[in-house]
Design an enzyme around this catalytic site. Structure first.
Site, mmCIF file in Angstrom:
data_model
loop_
_atom_site.group_PDB
_atom_site.id
_atom_site.type_symbol
_atom_site.label_atom_id
_atom_site.label_comp_id
_atom_site.label_asym_id
_atom_site.label_seq_id
_atom_site.Cartn_x
_atom_site.Cartn_y
_atom_site.Cartn_z
ATOM 1 N N ASP A 85 -19.465 -27.816 -46.271
ATOM 2 C CA ASP A 85 -19.262 -27.220 -44.943
ATOM 3 C C ASP A 85 -18.862 -25.757 -45.077
ATOM 4 O OD1 ASP A 85 -18.392 -26.389 -42.448
ATOM 5 O OD2 ASP A 85 -17.228 -28.196 -42.020
ATOM 6 N N LYS A 127 -7.039 -22.579 -34.966
ATOM 7 C CA LYS A 127 -7.025 -23.789 -35.784
ATOM 8 C C LYS A 127 -6.253 -23.588 -37.083
ATOM 9 C CE LYS A 127 -10.371 -27.169 -37.523
ATOM 10 N NZ LYS A 127 -11.833 -27.445 -37.535
ATOM 11 N N GLU A 132 -14.024 -34.331 -40.172
ATOM 12 C CA GLU A 132 -15.298 -33.637 -39.960
ATOM 13 C C GLU A 132 -16.400 -34.131 -40.906
ATOM 14 O OE1 GLU A 132 -14.042 -29.544 -40.164
ATOM 15 O OE2 GLU A 132 -12.865 -29.774 -38.333
ATOM 16 N N ASP A 173 -16.079 -31.136 -31.568
ATOM 17 C CA ASP A 173 -15.796 -30.411 -32.807
ATOM 18 C C ASP A 173 -14.957 -29.204 -32.419
ATOM 19 O OD1 ASP A 173 -15.749 -28.845 -35.083
ATOM 20 O OD2 ASP A 173 -17.932 -28.576 -35.215
HETATM 21 P P1 ADP Z 1 -16.668 -22.927 -37.856
HETATM 22 O O1 ADP Z 1 -16.884 -24.280 -38.425
HETATM 23 O O2 ADP Z 1 -15.755 -22.081 -38.684
HETATM 24 O O3 ADP Z 1 -16.267 -22.949 -36.424
HETATM 25 P P2 ADP Z 1 -19.562 -22.470 -37.668
HETATM 26 O O4 ADP Z 1 -19.987 -23.670 -38.386
HETATM 27 O O5 ADP Z 1 -19.828 -22.400 -36.224
HETATM 28 O O6 ADP Z 1 -18.057 -22.095 -37.958
HETATM 29 O O7 ADP Z 1 -20.277 -21.239 -38.405
HETATM 30 C C1 ADP Z 1 -20.213 -19.929 -37.949
HETATM 31 C C2 ADP Z 1 -20.835 -19.016 -38.979
HETATM 32 O O8 ADP Z 1 -22.230 -19.334 -39.138
HETATM 33 C C3 ADP Z 1 -20.757 -17.548 -38.588
HETATM 34 O O9 ADP Z 1 -20.314 -16.784 -39.716
HETATM 35 C C4 ADP Z 1 -22.212 -17.204 -38.264
HETATM 36 O O10 ADP Z 1 -22.511 -15.838 -38.507
HETATM 37 C C5 ADP Z 1 -22.960 -18.101 -39.213
HETATM 38 N N1 ADP Z 1 -24.372 -18.274 -38.806
HETATM 39 C C6 ADP Z 1 -24.820 -18.723 -37.621
HETATM 40 N N2 ADP Z 1 -26.172 -18.717 -37.590
HETATM 41 C C7 ADP Z 1 -26.587 -18.244 -38.798
HETATM 42 C C8 ADP Z 1 -27.898 -17.985 -39.393
HETATM 43 N N3 ADP Z 1 -29.029 -18.181 -38.725
HETATM 44 N N4 ADP Z 1 -27.922 -17.521 -40.656
HETATM 45 C C9 ADP Z 1 -26.790 -17.287 -41.329
HETATM 46 N N5 ADP Z 1 -25.545 -17.491 -40.823
HETATM 47 C C10 ADP Z 1 -25.451 -17.972 -39.575
HETATM 48 MG MG MG Z 2 -16.965 -26.289 -38.616
#
Ligand code: ADP
Ligand code: MG
Length: 616
Positions: free
Chosen positions: A211, A87, A187, A24
């Protein structure tokens, strides 16, 4: 190693001991997963805990790079050398991102506005493909360390809305990182696979994949039937995500408890930001949050937080409504709701999404990992370990027929969803032609000789007619199993012929990738060759009709005129045997200019003759 053969129906290849990982490649975080004892598992770093690799790259003064957590620490201290959100730039021209340039803390450069963006780091320029390759390289390294063997093949995910250029850029990044990208998977499709929603034993299923990541929101409506995923609609907001939740908290504190804090102090600002993200995460599991910032005690309750973000979450629900409208489907017709992205951990998000769809959510897998886990499932299918799952959503290469001069005429473009059907009308090039050979090819090049021949057949029994008169309809029908049926018929006489071929049989993903790469590398050349052949085809027709013109209009043409036409025809014929399309075109032009008034005269004469004929 040799060649691997992929059966287009099962996606299976002959088995070997090599691993195929699922990746991913995210905007905020990336990760890699693989199949272990029949279950997908995300690979951790050296600490054995963290599976997420922040999609951040830091350059030191010697252009040495670090990727991930180490780079993330430099985000505030050294922003111009710390690259994030790459990205967002994949496959984009400067024009595409010009209005968002302020969003990035580093320098985005264009040479001219049409070309693809580059990122300036000190005195060097990097493409988004190279930077993504750095992230993929880090993941590859991580996987190799964990698995104790070389990792050279991967499935990489992209958002469903990614266009061809963005997908190709992702593929190129993989190549650059030394990874053979066997397949690019959407995705939302990967997330559905991670939950085992592959319609085995079900009828048609409709899936909503919600998502919410760090900086982006995507809602995808998918339909799966007979193992084939189809994207019905996508919607979202490329600048809405968990970072905005953090931001809302910071703003709230600055307006209340931290009203008089010194915002000029970078360390304080940074600690407020970090505290906000911690608060958000803690409020996922507890009702209250408390901490100290700059000697002050600050707090936040879950209900405070909910009211701060209610409007933002509401915007995601609006996107869901739009996606459903585009898919022409009601919320009650959705069979599965899959939750993806770290920000879907927020209780208010879950609550509002559940309320909107009126159904329980698939949320028991880690929302950060679910896409990579699904990519690993797909990787396992491609590695041939799951014989019975059918997973084809698009045709990997274009399908078409050979036309005059050896040109490829595409009927089904690559990446078309299957089943797919397309038809086009052709005609003969010679007077009285009775048979027409139809040769079917697969590939992206302009000349069939560079593509792969799938089969050929002859349409027989075309009634004799002058060239150009027969109407030959050629129809390609690619069914859900990836079987291509080609049907040809002459419409005036009703003559018909049909063959069946398996387009991808015996062609490996490696070969497909190679064919695509070659087509891109040769695009410029191919375009020139195509223009040359088209000019030759046109010239040949004009030469034939000039000969015809002389023989039919001898009585009204002077000897000098006939000689001049012959001279120009000779010049054109000579040009046709050469390689210069401009010379062909200018010789054609010259002949045309000379014969046009003569043709008018001939027409007047023939009409005059016809009128006289009726008077008599
Ligand atoms: P991307 O797909 O953009 O790479 P992710 O799916 O990894 O992003 O998500 C990252 C986001 O998830 C960040 O904003 C992070 O603060 C949030 N996040 C991670 N853990 C938690 C949690 N326990 N509660 C709320 N938000 C969270
Ligand atoms: Mg993502």
């Amino acid at each position: 190693m040799g060649l691997v053969s992929i059966n287009i129906k099962t996606g299976s290849v002959d088995k070997s001991d090599e691993v195929v990982v699922g990746i991913d490649l995210g905007t905020t975080n990336s990760l890699v997963a693989f199949m272990e004892n029949g279950r997908p598992k995300a690979i951790t770093g050296e600490d054995g805990k963290h599976t997420l690799v922040p999609s951040i790259i830091h350059f030191d003064e010697h252009y040495g790079i670090v990727v991930g957590d180490q780079a993330r620490k430099k985000l505030v201290a050294d922003p111009t050398n710390t690259i994030y959100s790459v990205k967002r730039l994949m496959g984009k021209s400067y024009n595409d991102v010009a209005d968002r340039n302020g969003f990035f803390g580093y320098k985005i450069i264009d040479d001219d506005t049409e070309s693809l963006v580059k990122i300036r780091v000190q005195d060097r320029y990097y493409t988004p493909v190279e930077l993504s390759a750095a992230i993929l390289g880090e993941l590859k390294k991580r996987a190799e360390k964990a698995l104790g063997k070389k990792v050279e093949k991967a499935v990489v995910t992209v958002p469903a809305y990614f266009n061809d250029a963005q997908r190709q850029a992702t593929r190129d990044a993989g190549k650059l990182a030394g990874l053979d990208v066997l397949r690019i998977v959407n995705e939302p499709t990967a997330a559905s696979l991670a939950y085992g929603i592959d319609a085995e034993g079900y009828d048609k299923q409709v899936i909503a994949v919600y998502d919410l990541g760090g900086g982006t929101f995507d809602i995808s409506i998918l339909q799966i039937e007979d193992g084939i995923f189809e994207v019905l609609a996508t919607n979202g907001n490329t600048f809405l995500g968990g970072d905005d939740f953090d931001h809302a908290i910071v703003e709230h504190w600055l307006a209340t408890e931290l009203r008089d804090v010194d915002m000029a102090d970078a360390a304080t600002v940074q600690s407020i930001r970090i505290a906000a993200e911690n608060a958000k995460k803690q409020l996922t599991t507890s009702e209250t949050f408390e901490t100290d910032i700059a000697g002050r005690k600050i707090q936040l309750t879950r209900s405070n937080f909910n009211s701060l973000i209610a409007r933002l979450v509401g915007q995601t629900i609006d996107c869901c409504k739009n996606a459903l409208a585009d898919a022409k489907i009601g919320a009650d017709q959705i069979d599965h709701i899959v939750m993806v992205g770290g920000s879907t951990r927020v209780p208010l998000v879950k609550e509002l999404v559940r309320q909107f769809f009126g159904k329980d959510l698939h949320d028991n897998l880690d929302p950060d990992e679910v896409v990579a886990l699904g990519a690993a499932v797909q990787a396992d299918i491609l590695a041939g370990n799951q014989k019975d799952i059918l997973l084809i959503d698009v045709t990997p290469l274009s399908l078409g027929i050979e036309t005059v001069g050896g040109l490829m005429d595409v009927l089904i473009p690559r990446n078309s969803k299957i089943p797919f059907s397309a038809g086009r009308q052709y005609t003969t090039s010679v007077d009285g032609q009775k048979n027409l050979k139809i040769a079917v090819f697969q590939g992206e090049r302009d000349l069939v000789e560079h593509n792969r021949k799938l089969g050929e057949f002859v349409l027989k029994g075309i009634p004799p007619m002058p060239a150009g008169l027969p109407k030959i309809d050629i129809r390609f029908m690619l069914n859900a199993d990836g079987i291509l049926k080609v049907k040809a018929g002459e419409l005036r006489s009703g003559t018909e012929q049909e063959i069946e071929i398996k387009p991808s049989y015996g062609i490996s993903e490696d070969d497909m990738a190679l064919m695509l790469i070659q087509s891109i590398q040769n695009a410029q050349n191919d375009l020139q060759t195509r223009a040359l052949i088209e000019a030759r085809n046109e010239a040949n027709i004009i030469i034939l009709s000039a000969d015809k013109f002389i023989s039919q209009n001898g009585e009204i043409l002077s000897n000098e005129e006939i000689e001049q036409i012959r001279k120009l025809v000779g010049k054109l014929s000579e040009a046709v045997s050469g390689q210069d399309k401009d010379l062909i075109n200018s010789s054609m032009e010259e002949l045309n200019t000379y014969t046009t008034p003569l043709a008018h005269r001939a027409m007047d004469f023939n009409i005059g003759k016809a009128i006289k004929g009726t008077v008599v």
